[in-house]
Design a protein around this motif. Structure first.
Motif, PDB file in Angstrom:
ATOM      1  N   ALA A  47      87.547  -2.741  83.285  1.00  0.00           N
ATOM      2  CA  ALA A  47      87.789  -1.437  82.660  1.00  0.00           C
ATOM      3  C   ALA A  47      87.513  -0.329  83.665  1.00  0.00           C
ATOM      4  O   ALA A  47      86.684  -0.476  84.565  1.00  0.00           O
ATOM      5  CB  ALA A  47      86.902  -1.245  81.431  1.00  0.00           C
ATOM      6  N   HIS A  68      82.497  -1.816  72.617  1.00  0.00           N
ATOM      7  CA  HIS A  68      81.296  -1.035  72.352  1.00  0.00           C
ATOM      8  C   HIS A  68      80.406  -1.833  71.410  1.00  0.00           C
ATOM      9  O   HIS A  68      80.839  -2.219  70.334  1.00  0.00           O
ATOM     10  CB  HIS A  68      81.668   0.322  71.733  1.00  0.00           C
ATOM     11  N   VAL A 115      89.010   5.795  78.101  1.00  0.00           N
ATOM     12  CA  VAL A 115      89.359   4.515  78.724  1.00  0.00           C
ATOM     13  C   VAL A 115      90.667   4.695  79.493  1.00  0.00           C
ATOM     14  O   VAL A 115      91.719   4.931  78.908  1.00  0.00           O
ATOM     15  CB  VAL A 115      89.467   3.381  77.683  1.00  0.00           C
ATOM     16  N   VAL A 138      86.676   3.785  83.160  1.00  0.00           N
ATOM     17  CA  VAL A 138      86.331   4.712  82.087  1.00  0.00           C
ATOM     18  C   VAL A 138      85.774   6.001  82.681  1.00  0.00           C
ATOM     19  O   VAL A 138      84.928   5.959  83.571  1.00  0.00           O
ATOM     20  CB  VAL A 138      85.249   4.097  81.162  1.00  0.00           C
ATOM     21  N   ALA A 149      83.076  -4.599  79.537  1.00  0.00           N
ATOM     22  CA  ALA A 149      84.499  -4.620  79.882  1.00  0.00           C
ATOM     23  C   ALA A 149      85.164  -5.886  79.368  1.00  0.00           C
ATOM     24  O   ALA A 149      84.534  -6.942  79.251  1.00  0.00           O
ATOM     25  CB  ALA A 149      84.671  -4.525  81.395  1.00  0.00           C
ATOM     26  N   LEU A 154      87.372  -2.045  76.695  1.00  0.00           N
ATOM     27  CA  LEU A 154      85.919  -1.889  76.635  1.00  0.00           C
ATOM     28  C   LEU A 154      85.463  -2.222  75.222  1.00  0.00           C
ATOM     29  O   LEU A 154      86.045  -1.761  74.242  1.00  0.00           O
ATOM     30  CB  LEU A 154      85.560  -0.434  76.982  1.00  0.00           C
ATOM     31  N   GLY A 161      78.924  -5.137  82.030  1.00  0.00           N
ATOM     32  CA  GLY A 161      78.496  -4.095  81.113  1.00  0.00           C
ATOM     33  C   GLY A 161      77.469  -3.186  81.753  1.00  0.00           C
ATOM     34  O   GLY A 161      77.099  -3.357  82.912  1.00  0.00           O
ATOM     35  N   GLU A 176      78.061  -1.347  76.428  1.00  0.00           N
ATOM     36  CA  GLU A 176      79.509  -1.380  76.523  1.00  0.00           C
ATOM     37  C   GLU A 176      79.847  -2.446  77.547  1.00  0.00           C
ATOM     38  O   GLU A 176      79.248  -2.480  78.621  1.00  0.00           O
ATOM     39  CB  GLU A 176      80.056  -0.023  76.983  1.00  0.00           C
TER      40      GLU A 176
END
Length: 182
Positions: free
Chosen positions: A88, A55, A48, A90, A83, A53, A33, A81
């Motif tokens: 992830a 939040h 994304v 982003v 993953a 992800l 994160g 945030e």
């Protein structure tokens, strides 16, 4: 913040892109994160590209590849945030807030495609995800193209773009917002 590889692909320091302050191509390892952090007077548009992800703010939100989240920090908030199990990737796009004193909010556009309503008059976002070999005609504006090899950012008058990849086009008003005048 281990497990995060952040590559800033655009950061105009001269205000030439109006409300657009920065675009970062972030890659997070599984479970990684950003760490709890604050935002104030910005809107963060998170596209994304792959993975998932989570939040963490208020009730939270689970985001998947293809989703676009709009976080309006307004008067301020703290969040994180993180993953998902596959990590992830982003694109984090930061815009100057249209109302820096507003209460914070968060909305998610699932499987975003075409023009997105960002609730702003000074910035429009168009999104497409062409498949390999597929061509899409993109509108005029600031093209952000995430392909296999990296991220391309260029001003363009509209043109065909071939997949695979994620395609964003920003149309931006470079005038100062009313609240910043005077």
């Amino acid at each position: 913040m281990s497990g995060l590889d952040q590559r800033v692909v655009l950061a105009p320091e001269d205000g030439s892109l109006g409300p657009l302050l920065r675009i970062a191509d972030d890659r997070l390892d599984p479970g990684a994160g950003y760490g709890r952090h604050g935002h104030r007077a910005v809107d963060v548009v998170a596209v994304v590209l792959s993975g998932a992800l989570r939040h963490r703010w208020r009730n939270g939100a689970e985001l998947a590849a293809g989703d676009v989240a709009v976080l309006r920090a307004g008067a301020g908030l703290e969040h994180d945030e993180v993953a998902g199990d596959d990590g992830a990737r982003v694109l984090q796009c930061y815009l100057r807030s249209t109302d820096p004193a507003a209460p914070p909010s968060h909305e998610v556009h699932r499987a975003a495609s075409g023009w997105l309503d960002l609730g702003r008059e000074d910035a429009r976002l168009w999104v497409a995800r062409p498949a390999p070999g597929e061509s899409v005609d993109v509108p005029a504006g600031l093209l952000v193209l995430r392909g296999v090899d990296g991220v391309l950012v260029e001003r363009q008058a509209g043109r065909p773009v071939e997949g695979p990849g994620a395609v964003l086009v920003w149309q931006l008003d470079s005038a100062r917002p009313a609240w910043a005048s005077g």
